[in-house]
Design an enzyme around this catalytic site. Sequence first.
Site, PDB file in Angstrom:
ATOM      1  N   LYS A 273     -64.263  31.807 -11.330  1.00 25.50           N
ATOM      2  CA  LYS A 273     -64.207  33.132 -10.705  1.00 25.50           C
ATOM      3  C   LYS A 273     -63.288  34.078 -11.463  1.00 25.50           C
ATOM      4  O   LYS A 273     -63.307  35.271 -11.242  1.00 25.50           O
ATOM      5  CB  LYS A 273     -63.808  33.034  -9.238  1.00 25.50           C
TER       6      LYS A 273
ATOM      7  N   LYS B  90     -51.808  28.190 -18.025  1.00 23.42           N
ATOM      8  CA  LYS B  90     -51.415  29.479 -17.432  1.00 23.42           C
ATOM      9  C   LYS B  90     -50.122  29.993 -18.053  1.00 23.42           C
ATOM     10  O   LYS B  90     -49.978  31.184 -18.292  1.00 23.42           O
ATOM     11  CB  LYS B  90     -51.278  29.359 -15.909  1.00 23.42           C
TER      12      LYS B  90
ATOM     13  N   LYS C 270     -65.342  26.721 -18.559  1.00 22.47           N
ATOM     14  CA  LYS C 270     -66.000  26.379 -17.296  1.00 22.47           C
ATOM     15  C   LYS C 270     -66.368  27.643 -16.514  1.00 22.47           C
ATOM     16  O   LYS C 270     -65.725  28.690 -16.682  1.00 22.47           O
ATOM     17  CB  LYS C 270     -65.133  25.436 -16.464  1.00 22.47           C
TER      18      LYS C 270
END
Length: 328
Positions: free
Chosen positions: A196, A111, A193
């Site tokens: 969402k 991140k 992966k």
Amino acid sequence: MKRMLSGIKPTGQMHLGNYIGALRNFVNYQDDYQLFVFIANLHCVTVYQQPAQLRKNLKDAIALYLACGLDPDKCTIFLQSDVFAHAQLGWLLTCQSYMGELSRMTQFKEKSQKKEDGITAGIFTYPCLMAADILLYDADIVPVGQDQKQHVELARNLAERFNNRYSDTFIVPEPVSPKVGSRIMSLSDPSKKMSKSDETNKGCIYLLDDLNVARKKITSAVTDMVGKVNYDKINQPGISNLLEILSALTNESIDSIVNRYQDKGYGQLKGEVADAVCQCLATIQDKYHQIVDSDIIESTLKKGAEVANKIAYKKLKKVQKKMGIDIF
Ligand code: ATP
Ligand code: LTN
């Protein structure tokens, strides 16, 4: 009976990866373990969440937990923020953690390397809160997907560190991941992966997707030019992902599916996967609609918070006493 605990962070809609990698397994575990599952709403806000949307996602997540078969009479389902001890032990464990070990967490590194604006301090310290979530309940086992194993490792290290410094206090938890389906990949880019935070929306099947939309996502899934159905994650990641999804939903082994597909093509495989997924979604959605506007959600959370608070408060008091924070 051993204790098992896991949390889910509904910052978006729940998807098939969450179902196969986590939720569905909780349902199987609730008969054999003393199971605690909670909605990690304090973890959600490490990134800004639009309040009305967050409220909806949280409510949907609980309704989906119940729709997938979690039974509040067999396990404890609660909202993290209903148990204040999480944040408090989270702080105490932050004070036992080193900057170096938190900087090495893969999720934080990924991140922060994206160089997005506004990486909050919460993203950096959230593994300490996660350790508190686990250690408060003396969980023996923590079922998580591959991506969360490193955070459970940190919880183990913090438990051992605290036990060595202040005497035995915490159970050292074990992470477990399902053999099949611990990392369901994106349908549009099988090197990533299923998540969402998928920007294109094509790679992720949401549990509340319209069935036709879900079918379309599977039939459009990225495959390869090999033309033969093999389970080979390196050279045929897309096909291998479809095999994993099918195996997870039908309980047929991957070997057996590959054998059946000796003389069949990708189109047929996609059709079979789409049927299995749509059947699964239809059952879940049917139950979800019965639950979402009933008072079951509120009563489940109330009961869960009562049980969780008792256990968590006792553990927090023990910790504070050992650390010298509590006077009496
Ligand atoms: P996302 O990347 O979608 O934000 P997440 O892992 O950050 O997912 P959660 O929604 O809290 O956040 O995930 C709940 C559980 O589902 C975790 O145990 C996680 O490891 C598992 N999980 C998430 N994505 C997948 C996936 N693609 N395949 C298998 N398990 C998954
Ligand atoms: N960090 C996890 C969610 C989570 C969790 C936990 C999982 C928060 N606390 C405790 C297991 C145990 C995630 O982002 N998926």
